[in-house]
Scaffold this motif. Sequence first.
Motif, PDB file in Angstrom:
ATOM      1  N   ASP A 155       0.850  -1.175   0.000  1.00 33.81           N
ATOM      2  CA  ASP A 155       0.000   0.000   0.000  1.00 33.81           C
ATOM      3  C   ASP A 155       0.893   1.234   0.000  1.00 33.81           C
ATOM      4  O   ASP A 155       1.626   1.488   0.957  1.00 33.81           O
ATOM      5  N   ASN A 176       0.269   4.259   0.392  1.00 31.39           N
ATOM      6  CA  ASN A 176      -0.055   5.224   1.443  1.00 31.39           C
ATOM      7  C   ASN A 176       0.612   4.869   2.767  1.00 31.39           C
ATOM      8  O   ASN A 176       0.736   5.717   3.654  1.00 31.39           O
ATOM      9  N   GLN A 177       1.059   3.612   2.921  1.00 29.76           N
ATOM     10  CA  GLN A 177       1.693   3.179   4.156  1.00 29.76           C
ATOM     11  C   GLN A 177       3.217   3.291   4.115  1.00 29.76           C
ATOM     12  O   GLN A 177       3.890   2.915   5.077  1.00 29.76           O
ATOM     13  N   ARG A 181       4.394   7.871  10.024  1.00 26.07           N
ATOM     14  CA  ARG A 181       3.447   8.833  10.603  1.00 26.07           C
ATOM     15  C   ARG A 181       3.682   8.951  12.097  1.00 26.07           C
ATOM     16  O   ARG A 181       4.318   8.103  12.728  1.00 26.07           O
ATOM     17  N   PRO A 212       1.896  14.006  -0.542  1.00 25.19           N
ATOM     18  CA  PRO A 212       0.571  14.123   0.087  1.00 25.19           C
ATOM     19  C   PRO A 212      -0.396  14.851  -0.837  1.00 25.19           C
ATOM     20  O   PRO A 212      -0.012  15.764  -1.572  1.00 25.19           O
ATOM     21  N   THR A 213      -1.651  14.458  -0.789  1.00 27.56           N
ATOM     22  CA  THR A 213      -2.666  15.124  -1.600  1.00 27.56           C
ATOM     23  C   THR A 213      -2.986  16.507  -1.061  1.00 27.56           C
ATOM     24  O   THR A 213      -3.443  17.375  -1.810  1.00 27.56           O
ATOM     25  N   ASP A 214      -2.774  16.720   0.223  1.00 28.35           N
ATOM     26  CA  ASP A 214      -2.998  18.024   0.845  1.00 28.35           C
ATOM     27  C   ASP A 214      -1.658  18.756   0.915  1.00 28.35           C
ATOM     28  O   ASP A 214      -0.802  18.430   1.742  1.00 28.35           O
ATOM     29  N   LYS A 216      -3.405  12.170   9.240  1.00 30.10           N
ATOM     30  CA  LYS A 216      -4.551  12.490   8.386  1.00 30.10           C
ATOM     31  C   LYS A 216      -4.171  12.581   6.910  1.00 30.10           C
ATOM     32  O   LYS A 216      -5.058  12.593   6.057  1.00 30.10           O
ATOM     33  N   ILE A 245      -2.915  11.687   3.178  1.00 29.13           N
ATOM     34  CA  ILE A 245      -3.013  10.575   2.246  1.00 29.13           C
ATOM     35  C   ILE A 245      -1.931  10.771   1.178  1.00 29.13           C
ATOM     36  O   ILE A 245      -1.895  11.801   0.506  1.00 29.13           O
ATOM     37  N   TYR A 246      -1.054   9.790   1.066  1.00 29.08           N
ATOM     38  CA  TYR A 246       0.040   9.865   0.103  1.00 29.08           C
ATOM     39  C   TYR A 246      -0.300   9.067  -1.151  1.00 29.08           C
ATOM     40  O   TYR A 246      -0.810   7.949  -1.073  1.00 29.08           O
ATOM     41  N   GLN A 247       0.002   9.663  -2.313  1.00 22.61           N
ATOM     42  CA  GLN A 247      -0.238   9.019  -3.598  1.00 22.61           C
ATOM     43  C   GLN A 247       0.935   9.308  -4.536  1.00 22.61           C
ATOM     44  O   GLN A 247       1.663  10.286  -4.360  1.00 22.61           O
TER      45      GLN A 247
END
Length: 210
Positions: A79, A81-82, A86, A148-150, A162, A164-166
């Motif tokens: 995954d 995102n993992q 964090r 990160p998306t943000d 919080k 989310i990595y893509q």
Amino acid sequence: VTTFRMPEDLGGVLDKQVMGPTTENLTKSDFPVQSFKPKVQVPYQVLPGQCPRRIEIERRRRLYLSFDIAQLLASKGIDSNQLMPRHHDPDNVPTIEDKKDLLFPIYLPLKIFDNEEYDCRTPEEWISLGLEPGSHDRKPVPGKALLPTDDVLGHEDPKNPKLIYQWIGVGVLDYDKKTKLYLVHKTDKNGMVRNEEGRPILNGGVTPKG
């Protein structure tokens, strides 16, 4: 005798005169053409019956463009995102019975596992792919980065739970030898690498004034 009169809508007339498909690359991009060419170990002159160098380069270019790093990792049960460590609350450590989160959370950065021995190009060679023949301006080099998306929260706290990595398409602008980090810029929805004014980012974003 009459004089020749040019049609007012000359562009529309020329557009209608397309005879068939063209081999010209009509896709607009901020990346140089040579930045997509793979590095191959094939001689420039080959024996009759062997695959020419330019054909091998084009075959590998199309093959590599068909790969998706997110799908390749997912096929191995990883995954994306993992992959980024964090922050964890020591007072709320998950137990085996919970089965909601990792019992031993990821805490080592991904760069620890990076191996540069088998890289086909050095960082300087990657960056130099942005130079086009006859031009002094260095364009970005295409790549994928785990980001990160943000953007706002990602800059403030990259290890925030919080986030989310893509894998996101980026343009590589520069490389820092001391930190061994690349400076990248996200591509827009059209795959362009533009600044706040909508202009292409050249020479790593460094202006003529420095």
